[in-house]
Design a protein around this motif. Structure first.
Motif, mmCIF file in Angstrom:
data_model
loop_
_atom_site.group_PDB
_atom_site.id
_atom_site.type_symbol
_atom_site.label_atom_id
_atom_site.label_comp_id
_atom_site.label_asym_id
_atom_site.label_seq_id
_atom_site.Cartn_x
_atom_site.Cartn_y
_atom_site.Cartn_z
ATOM 1 N N LYS A 43 49.575 22.857 54.481
ATOM 2 C CA LYS A 43 48.400 22.470 55.464
ATOM 3 C C LYS A 43 47.579 21.802 54.673
ATOM 4 C CE LYS A 43 48.447 26.083 59.052
ATOM 5 N NZ LYS A 43 47.789 27.187 60.104
ATOM 6 N N LEU A 44 46.674 22.027 53.894
ATOM 7 C CA LEU A 44 45.754 21.704 52.500
ATOM 8 C C LEU A 44 46.167 20.034 52.725
ATOM 9 C CD1 LEU A 44 43.939 24.114 50.028
ATOM 10 C CD2 LEU A 44 43.181 22.809 52.297
ATOM 11 N N ARG A 45 47.469 20.221 52.302
ATOM 12 C CA ARG A 45 47.939 19.575 51.392
ATOM 13 C C ARG A 45 48.006 17.907 52.756
ATOM 14 N NH1 ARG A 45 54.187 19.554 50.116
ATOM 15 N NH2 ARG A 45 54.205 21.372 51.065
ATOM 16 N N ASN A 46 48.453 17.875 53.658
ATOM 17 C CA ASN A 46 48.092 17.280 55.025
ATOM 18 C C ASN A 46 46.689 16.721 55.243
ATOM 19 O OD1 ASN A 46 51.030 17.319 55.435
ATOM 20 N ND2 ASN A 46 50.058 19.195 56.634
ATOM 21 N N LEU A 47 46.180 17.113 54.671
ATOM 22 C CA LEU A 47 43.818 16.787 54.622
ATOM 23 C C LEU A 47 44.227 15.396 53.662
ATOM 24 C CD1 LEU A 47 41.966 20.443 54.908
ATOM 25 C CD2 LEU A 47 42.898 18.538 56.576
ATOM 26 N N ASP A 48 42.711 14.594 54.297
ATOM 27 C CA ASP A 48 42.599 13.324 53.436
ATOM 28 C C ASP A 48 42.039 14.233 51.466
ATOM 29 O OD1 ASP A 48 41.932 11.532 52.495
ATOM 30 O OD2 ASP A 48 40.523 11.522 53.080
ATOM 31 N N LEU A 49 43.103 13.804 50.674
ATOM 32 C CA LEU A 49 42.300 14.674 49.310
ATOM 33 C C LEU A 49 42.612 13.983 48.290
ATOM 34 C CD1 LEU A 49 44.809 18.273 49.635
ATOM 35 C CD2 LEU A 49 42.431 17.408 50.155
ATOM 36 N N THR A 50 41.900 14.125 47.255
ATOM 37 C CA THR A 50 41.672 13.437 46.402
ATOM 38 C C THR A 50 43.364 13.739 45.359
ATOM 39 O OG1 THR A 50 40.564 14.253 44.752
ATOM 40 C CG2 THR A 50 39.507 13.134 46.080
ATOM 41 N N ALA A 51 43.544 12.590 44.635
ATOM 42 C CA ALA A 51 44.893 12.864 43.646
ATOM 43 C C ALA A 51 44.458 13.999 43.130
ATOM 44 C CB ALA A 51 45.062 11.683 42.970
ATOM 45 N N LEU A 54 45.242 16.953 45.548
ATOM 46 C CA LEU A 54 46.590 16.892 45.510
ATOM 47 C C LEU A 54 47.358 17.832 44.697
ATOM 48 C CD1 LEU A 54 48.202 17.011 47.983
ATOM 49 C CD2 LEU A 54 48.438 14.303 47.191
ATOM 50 N N ASN A 55 47.239 17.200 43.685
ATOM 51 C CA ASN A 55 47.456 17.919 42.123
ATOM 52 C C ASN A 55 47.596 19.707 41.682
ATOM 53 O OD1 ASN A 55 49.205 15.187 41.786
ATOM 54 N ND2 ASN A 55 47.483 15.092 40.010
ATOM 55 N N GLU A 56 46.646 19.755 42.137
ATOM 56 C CA GLU A 56 46.163 21.373 41.971
ATOM 57 C C GLU A 56 46.484 22.055 43.339
ATOM 58 O OE1 GLU A 56 41.441 23.662 42.022
ATOM 59 O OE2 GLU A 56 41.638 21.251 41.622
#
Length: 92
Positions: A43-51, A54-56
């Motif tokens: 679910k976190l991957r679908n949020l607006d994350l920094t690169a 997202l890698n973390e």
């Protein structure tokens, strides 16, 4: 953090340097709800994350699914259960 609580019904804790009972509580969600934790990471991957974020998240998913992580987490939880049992016996 809200996604993890919503998905697993548990909150994640940091380990304590002094209290063994707090250590077992920090490991318990990883043993009791691993699928739900992975679901939270998805679910976190679908949020607006920094690169970097997202890698973390992707790295955490990979680690949690690894055989070594599963074996070591299970071993650590069982060891902490034994230590906690002795600690509680000595306290009472």
């Amino acid at each position: 953090m809200e996604i993890v609580i919503e998905t697993t019904g548990l909150s994640l804790h940091q380990t304590s340097q002094t209290r063994w009972s707090a250590r077992i509580e920090a490991v318990k969600p990883l043993i009791k709800r691993p699928r739900e934790i992975l679901e939270s990471l998805k679910k976190l991957r679908n949020l607006d994350l920094t690169a970097d974020q997202l890698n973390e998240v992707k790295s955490l998913e990979k680690v949690i699914q690894s055989f070594e992580f599963i074996v070591m987490t299970t071993f650590w939880y069982k060891a902490l259960q034994s230590i906690n049992y002795v600690s509680l016996s000595l306290q009472s």
